[in-house]
Scaffold this motif. Structure first.
Motif, PDB file in Angstrom:
ATOM      1  N   GLY A  83       0.819  -1.200   0.000  1.00  0.00           N
ATOM      2  CA  GLY A  83       0.000   0.000   0.000  1.00  0.00           C
ATOM      3  C   GLY A  83       0.849   1.244   0.000  1.00  0.00           C
ATOM      4  N   GLU A  84       0.158   2.361  -0.074  1.00  0.00           N
ATOM      5  CA  GLU A  84       0.834   3.655  -0.080  1.00  0.00           C
ATOM      6  C   GLU A  84      -0.112   4.694   0.497  1.00  0.00           C
ATOM      7  N   ILE A  85       0.417   5.535   1.370  1.00  0.00           N
ATOM      8  CA  ILE A  85      -0.353   6.629   1.959  1.00  0.00           C
ATOM      9  C   ILE A  85       0.429   7.917   1.712  1.00  0.00           C
ATOM     10  N   VAL A  86      -0.229   8.918   1.114  1.00  0.00           N
ATOM     11  CA  VAL A  86       0.393  10.221   0.871  1.00  0.00           C
ATOM     12  C   VAL A  86      -0.287  11.243   1.776  1.00  0.00           C
ATOM     13  N   MET A  87       0.531  11.969   2.553  1.00  0.00           N
ATOM     14  CA  MET A  87       0.020  13.001   3.462  1.00  0.00           C
ATOM     15  C   MET A  87       0.320  14.383   2.895  1.00  0.00           C
ATOM     16  N   ASP A  88      -0.632  15.280   3.026  1.00  0.00           N
ATOM     17  CA  ASP A  88      -0.500  16.666   2.592  1.00  0.00           C
ATOM     18  C   ASP A  88       0.152  17.459   3.717  1.00  0.00           C
ATOM     19  N   MET A  89       1.448  17.682   3.624  1.00  0.00           N
ATOM     20  CA  MET A  89       2.178  18.332   4.712  1.00  0.00           C
ATOM     21  C   MET A  89       1.794  19.805   4.882  1.00  0.00           C
ATOM     22  N   LYS A  90       1.215  20.415   3.869  1.00  0.00           N
ATOM     23  CA  LYS A  90       0.765  21.807   4.003  1.00  0.00           C
ATOM     24  C   LYS A  90      -0.517  21.905   4.831  1.00  0.00           C
ATOM     25  N   SER A  91      -1.098  20.741   5.170  1.00  0.00           N
ATOM     26  CA  SER A  91      -2.352  20.727   5.937  1.00  0.00           C
ATOM     27  C   SER A  91      -2.122  20.622   7.447  1.00  0.00           C
ATOM     28  N   ILE A  92      -0.875  20.669   7.890  1.00  0.00           N
ATOM     29  CA  ILE A  92      -0.588  20.523   9.322  1.00  0.00           C
ATOM     30  C   ILE A  92      -1.376  21.555  10.121  1.00  0.00           C
ATOM     31  N   ILE A  93      -2.011  21.054  11.173  1.00  0.00           N
ATOM     32  CA  ILE A  93      -2.762  21.911  12.098  1.00  0.00           C
ATOM     33  C   ILE A  93      -2.254  21.614  13.507  1.00  0.00           C
ATOM     34  N   ILE A  94      -2.201  22.634  14.352  1.00  0.00           N
ATOM     35  CA  ILE A  94      -1.845  22.485  15.760  1.00  0.00           C
ATOM     36  C   ILE A  94      -3.141  22.571  16.557  1.00  0.00           C
ATOM     37  N   THR A  95      -3.422  21.547  17.363  1.00  0.00           N
ATOM     38  CA  THR A  95      -4.705  21.500  18.072  1.00  0.00           C
ATOM     39  C   THR A  95      -4.622  21.885  19.540  1.00  0.00           C
ATOM     40  N   ASP A  96      -3.426  21.980  20.110  1.00  0.00           N
ATOM     41  CA  ASP A  96      -3.335  22.220  21.552  1.00  0.00           C
ATOM     42  C   ASP A  96      -3.055  23.676  21.926  1.00  0.00           C
ATOM     43  N   ILE A  97      -2.739  24.537  20.974  1.00  0.00           N
ATOM     44  CA  ILE A  97      -2.439  25.946  21.271  1.00  0.00           C
ATOM     45  C   ILE A  97      -3.634  26.790  20.844  1.00  0.00           C
ATOM     46  N   LYS A  98      -4.306  27.381  21.815  1.00  0.00           N
ATOM     47  CA  LYS A  98      -5.540  28.130  21.532  1.00  0.00           C
ATOM     48  C   LYS A  98      -5.294  29.583  21.130  1.00  0.00           C
ATOM     49  N   ASP A  99      -4.219  30.208  21.642  1.00  0.00           N
ATOM     50  CA  ASP A  99      -3.934  31.593  21.304  1.00  0.00           C
ATOM     51  C   ASP A  99      -3.584  31.698  19.807  1.00  0.00           C
TER      52      ASP A  99
END
Length: 176
Positions: free
Chosen positions: A45-61
């Motif tokens: 198999g193969e999985i491709v991730m969109d690295m430009k889609s990175i989101i940070i979920t723990d920092i609210k400010d």
């Protein structure tokens, strides 16, 4: 042979990076992928991730979140302007105790290294559900910022070299 196409909108990749005084969490979107089976056994198999889609979920400010996100996208970490995707290619899968021991090649920033991890896979007629976790040494991908291997005396600024990707993949049989 059966091929399950990964459904990006239903699948998730969560990341966790640790430092001396805590950790940070976030998500990355899957761009595309598939898992192949022969006689109901995972073969590749193969999985491709969109690295430009990175989101940070723990920092609210908002400002702190954006500053950290900019840093993750910078050359110190993922260089997403130059390397827009990361890819996992599964090269071998061995069934053991109801799970799979996976061997593959992970490419980040055009640098490829072998990875090994365990995943569970369930197939329900035309749908697949896979869960797993991969521990990645970021320094193997030229991400040395805050690493004790390369920078001495970091004290509480030290960032652990390993980060974790936890994934849930939902796939649909594209061969029926």
């Amino acid at each position: 042979m059966t091929k399950f196409s990964i459904q990006p909108e239903s699948s998730t990749v969560n990341w966790t990076g640790k430092k001396i005084l805590g950790l940070h969490t976030g998500t990355i979107t899957i761009q595309s992928g598939y898992l192949s089976f022969e006689n109901e056994n995972l073969t590749g198999g193969e999985i491709v991730m969109d690295m430009k889609s990175i989101i940070i979920t723990d920092i609210k400010d908002p400002k702190t979140n954006q500053d950290f996100l900019d840093h993750l996208n910078h050359d110190d970490f993922f260089s997403t302007g130059q390397f827009k995707t990361a890819k996992l290619a599964i090269t071998h899968a061995e069934k053991a105790e109801g799970k799979y021991k996976i061997t593959g090649d992970l490419t980040i920033k055009d640098i490829t290294n072998p990875v090994r991890f365990i995943t569970s896979v369930e197939i329900f007629t035309d749908f697949l559900h896979a869960l797993g976790e991969i521990v990645i040494d970021r320094t193997l991908y030229n991400m040395k910022y805050g690493s004790g291997k390369f920078l001495p005396n970091l004290g509480d600024k030290l960032i652990h070299d390993d980060f974790v990707l936890q994934f849930k993949l939902i796939g649909q049989n594209t061969m029926s």
